[in-house]
Design an enzyme around this catalytic site. Structure first.
Site, PDB file in Angstrom:
ATOM      1  N   ARG A 292       8.477  27.674  19.034  1.00 34.80           N
ATOM      2  CA  ARG A 292       7.940  28.175  17.568  1.00 34.80           C
ATOM      3  C   ARG A 292       7.532  27.128  16.749  1.00 34.80           C
ATOM      4  NH1 ARG A 292      13.222  30.044  18.330  1.00 34.80           N
ATOM      5  NH2 ARG A 292      13.063  32.295  19.259  1.00 34.80           N
TER       6      ARG A 292
ATOM      7  N   LYS B 150      21.919  26.645  32.317  1.00 37.64           N
ATOM      8  CA  LYS B 150      22.875  27.144  31.734  1.00 37.64           C
ATOM      9  C   LYS B 150      23.201  27.377  30.259  1.00 37.64           C
ATOM     10  CE  LYS B 150      26.888  24.768  31.759  1.00 37.64           C
ATOM     11  NZ  LYS B 150      27.652  23.810  30.709  1.00 37.64           N
TER      12      LYS B 150
ATOM     13  N   ASP C  27      22.475  23.595  37.910  1.00 39.11           N
ATOM     14  CA  ASP C  27      23.652  23.222  37.654  1.00 39.11           C
ATOM     15  C   ASP C  27      23.433  21.544  37.921  1.00 39.11           C
ATOM     16  OD1 ASP C  27      26.248  22.111  37.974  1.00 39.11           O
ATOM     17  OD2 ASP C  27      27.045  23.878  38.166  1.00 39.11           O
ATOM     18  N   HIS C  28      23.425  20.909  36.764  1.00 37.25           N
ATOM     19  CA  HIS C  28      23.111  19.410  36.757  1.00 37.25           C
ATOM     20  C   HIS C  28      23.762  18.787  37.537  1.00 37.25           C
ATOM     21  CE1 HIS C  28      25.630  18.683  33.437  1.00 37.25           C
ATOM     22  NE2 HIS C  28      25.490  17.433  33.687  1.00 37.25           N
TER      23      HIS C  28
ATOM     24  N   LYS D  60      23.357  15.168  40.655  1.00 32.96           N
ATOM     25  CA  LYS D  60      23.902  13.727  40.529  1.00 32.96           C
ATOM     26  C   LYS D  60      23.939  13.087  41.949  1.00 32.96           C
ATOM     27  CE  LYS D  60      26.891  14.717  36.597  1.00 32.96           C
ATOM     28  NZ  LYS D  60      26.647  13.813  35.552  1.00 32.96           N
TER      29      LYS D  60
ATOM     30  N   GLU E 106      36.355  14.051  30.284  1.00 38.00           N
ATOM     31  CA  GLU E 106      35.213  13.440  29.359  1.00 38.00           C
ATOM     32  C   GLU E 106      36.116  12.878  28.110  1.00 38.00           C
ATOM     33  OE1 GLU E 106      31.383  15.946  29.084  1.00 38.00           O
ATOM     34  OE2 GLU E 106      32.975  17.270  28.806  1.00 38.00           O
TER      35      GLU E 106
ATOM     36  N   ASP F  56      32.500  26.500  30.040  1.00 39.43           N
ATOM     37  CA  ASP F  56      31.452  25.301  30.009  1.00 39.43           C
ATOM     38  C   ASP F  56      31.585  24.520  31.297  1.00 39.43           C
ATOM     39  OD1 ASP F  56      29.479  23.970  28.745  1.00 39.43           O
ATOM     40  OD2 ASP F  56      31.090  22.616  27.945  1.00 39.43           O
TER      41      ASP F  56
ATOM     42  N   HIS G  94      30.137  23.575  37.112  1.00 37.36           N
ATOM     43  CA  HIS G  94      30.291  22.143  37.970  1.00 37.36           C
ATOM     44  C   HIS G  94      31.497  21.936  38.668  1.00 37.36           C
ATOM     45  CE1 HIS G  94      27.179  21.706  34.639  1.00 37.36           C
ATOM     46  NE2 HIS G  94      27.862  21.322  33.686  1.00 37.36           N
TER      47      HIS G  94
ATOM     48  N   LYS H 228      38.403  17.872  27.596  1.00 39.78           N
ATOM     49  CA  LYS H 228      37.486  16.973  26.535  1.00 39.78           C
ATOM     50  C   LYS H 228      38.384  16.133  25.937  1.00 39.78           C
ATOM     51  CE  LYS H 228      33.413  19.434  26.160  1.00 39.78           C
ATOM     52  NZ  LYS H 228      32.106  18.573  26.568  1.00 39.78           N
TER      53      LYS H 228
END
Ligand code: BG6
Length: 511
Positions: A61, A170, A199-200, A204, A238, A257, A262, A362
């Site tokens: 935008r 995602k 799905d990153h 990997k 993480e 998430d 993953h 996390k």
């Protein structure tokens, strides 16, 4: 450890250059474009694997001229590229192919403008009408964009001639009905072979290596089953918290998430049978079989097999960090999970009776993603060890960081007495291959340009993932979502997660 060239990857550079094409990024002024997509494309240019005729068109935008857009992208690449500093000459060439086409996603004029823009790009850059549309936008924008593309005649579905493909990011839905809804919406515009769901984790290197490790070595596969494996632990831990994404997290939580996508993918690649070939469908067929073998979490067993948690205040690497509830845009009485651990059963011939313990969190003590396969104890103990037992062999695939694979086994300590020690044979990517491995997005973007969907999730796969997860969410809803136990930031999660394994006589690894 010395490395012999991998025949599976020989001739890779030459083979892997994609077709001439324009990559059209919707959501071009967003974070993903700056942090991941543009640095990935730039690194593909450095590696000389981009097609000779290539262009990137940003759509969003924000009103911006080409020059200003290129400036923003250069800044993003300078900050986030894995190879620094930016190579001025190469960037100069690369940026000639970058342009910007502003517009509202819901406005048909945006797509009319885009068509004219792309026709000009085809003439100037030789991109031959091939288009990779990348939807780097929230799912709520998919509908207007897909409609706009279709109505403006920007989608070709013929198997001959110029191709059109779409890459979707995602989160792919928030439960089975919403994922089905998105799939139906996409299917109204694109055939499944044209759809690339990211799905990153699949991009990997270490995750791709799981297939090579399992199926290009004869040593491990005979042991990879219920006869020899005691249990499997998969951890995605993480150090970071929700990083300003409180609003998003309040709607999702770590289970949606990270686990639903993953972690489930890691589980599939660990548990799947050898595919009949490396074709996209052969690999995905096997993953789908694993998902269908997962024992449904019935309501009555969810409480004993799933542990939730939420981070409280604490210290991560000596830094004091706030609790989840103190994060911006998070409710003071939030019941959202930032940690989850589960005991999962894969009901098939290979894995019957072998528990898979999975966890994601996390603000954990350390950032680590790993798959650890613990083998059964020896049938009879000849040696006495000071702690009474012999530690079982563990094979740990370190997905990140410090990528590698370690095999732990028992050895005799040198000396006059027979003292047993747990030691490791350790393969490290850094020392064997050098540390500058491609980012996941590099591999995935190139594969999408080449039309190889092996590392992307298929429609039935995402639906199976949600179908299984929905049992868990149903059970949580049915029992009234209670506040999850709080674990201190910088720890390994709530105590209840330790109990989950302790009642089976096992312990989480402290990776
Ligand atoms: C994303 C999640 O998909 O993956 C994030 O939305 C998470 O919450 C990230 O931090 C982890 O990715 P990586 O590659 O850093 O392990």
């Amino acid at each position: 450890m010395s490395v012999t060239p991998n025949p599976l990857r020989s001739g890779l550079e030459g083979d892997r250059t994609g077709d001439a094409c324009a990559v059209v990024i919707f959501g071009a002024s967003g974070d993903l474009t700056k942090r991941k997509l543009m640095p990935a494309l730039y690194n593909l240019a450095i590696s000389r694997v981009l097609p000779g005729s290539f262009a990137v068109v940003g759509v969003s935008r924000k009103p911006l001229a080409n020059e200003a857009f290129r400036g923003e992208m250069r800044e993003g690449v300078s900050t986030f590229s894995r190879r620094k500093p930016i190579d001025g000459t190469l960037w100069g060439d690369f940026e000639k192919g970058i342009s910007y086409a502003p517009g509202e996603f819901g406005d048909p004029a945006t797509y009319e403008g885009l068509r004219t823009h792309l026709e000009a790009v085809d003439k100037e850059r030789g991109t031959r009408g091939n288009r990779l549309f990348y939807l780097a936008v929230p799912p709520s924008e998919f509908g207007p964009i897909l409609r706009g593309l279709r109505q403006a005649g920007l989608v070709s579905d013929s198997a001959e001639g110029p191709w059109t493909r779409v890459v979707v990011e995602k989160p792919f839905g928030h439960d089975l009905p919403s994922a089905r809804g998105l799939n139906d919406m996409i299917a109204a515009t694109f055939r499944e072979e044209q759809v690339f769901r990211i799905d990153h984790y699949l991009g990997k290197e270490t995750v791709q290596n799981l297939l090579v490790f399992r199926f290009a070595n004869s040593l491990f596969e005979p042991l990879w089953n219920r006869e020899h494996v005691d249990h499997v632990q998969i951890t995605v831990a993480e150090e970071i918290g929700v990083e300003g994404r409180g609003k998003f997290y309040e709607q999702t939580g770590v289970t949606k998430d990270i686990v639903e996508n993953h972690l489930m993918q890691l589980l599939c690649l660990t548990a799947m049978e050898p595919p009949i070939s490396l074709s996209a469908d052969a690999v995905r067929d096997e993953k789908v079989k694993v998902l269908r073998s997962l024992r449904p979490m019935e309501r009555r067993v969810v409480a004993e097999n799933v542990v939730r948690g939420q981070y409280g205040r604490g210290f991560v690497r000596a830094d004091e960090v706030p609790s989840y509830r103190e994060e911006p845009d998070v409710a003071k009485d939030s019941r959202v999970d930032t940690y989850v651990a589960m005991k999962v059963k894969v009901d098939n011939w290979r894995w019957g009776g072998v528990p898979f313990y999975i966890r994601a969190g996390k603000r954990m003590a350390r950032r680590v993603t790993e798959i650890a396969v613990t083998f059964k104890q020896v049938p009879h103990t000849l040696f006495r060890s000071p702690d009474g037992g012999i530690t079982p062999n563990v094979l740990a695939v370190r997905v990140q960081p410090d990528e590698g694979i370690a095999l732990r086994f028992i050895s005799k300590e040198p000396g006059q007495h027979t003292i047993l020690r747990d030691v490791a044979m350790d393969f490290r990517y850094g020392s064997s291959f050098g540390s500058n491995t491609p980012e996941a997005y590099e591999r995935l973007l190139l594969d999408a340009m080449r039309g190889d969907a092996t590392l992307f999730t298929r429609r039935d796969e995402v639906e199976e993932q949600w179908a299984w997860m929905d049992h868990v969410f149903d059970a949580w809803r049915a029992s009234g979502v209670t506040p999850p136990p709080v674990y201190p930031s910088g720890s390994w999660g709530p105590e209840a997660a330790d109990d989950l394994l302790a009642k089976d006589g096992r312990r989480w690894r402290k990776p």
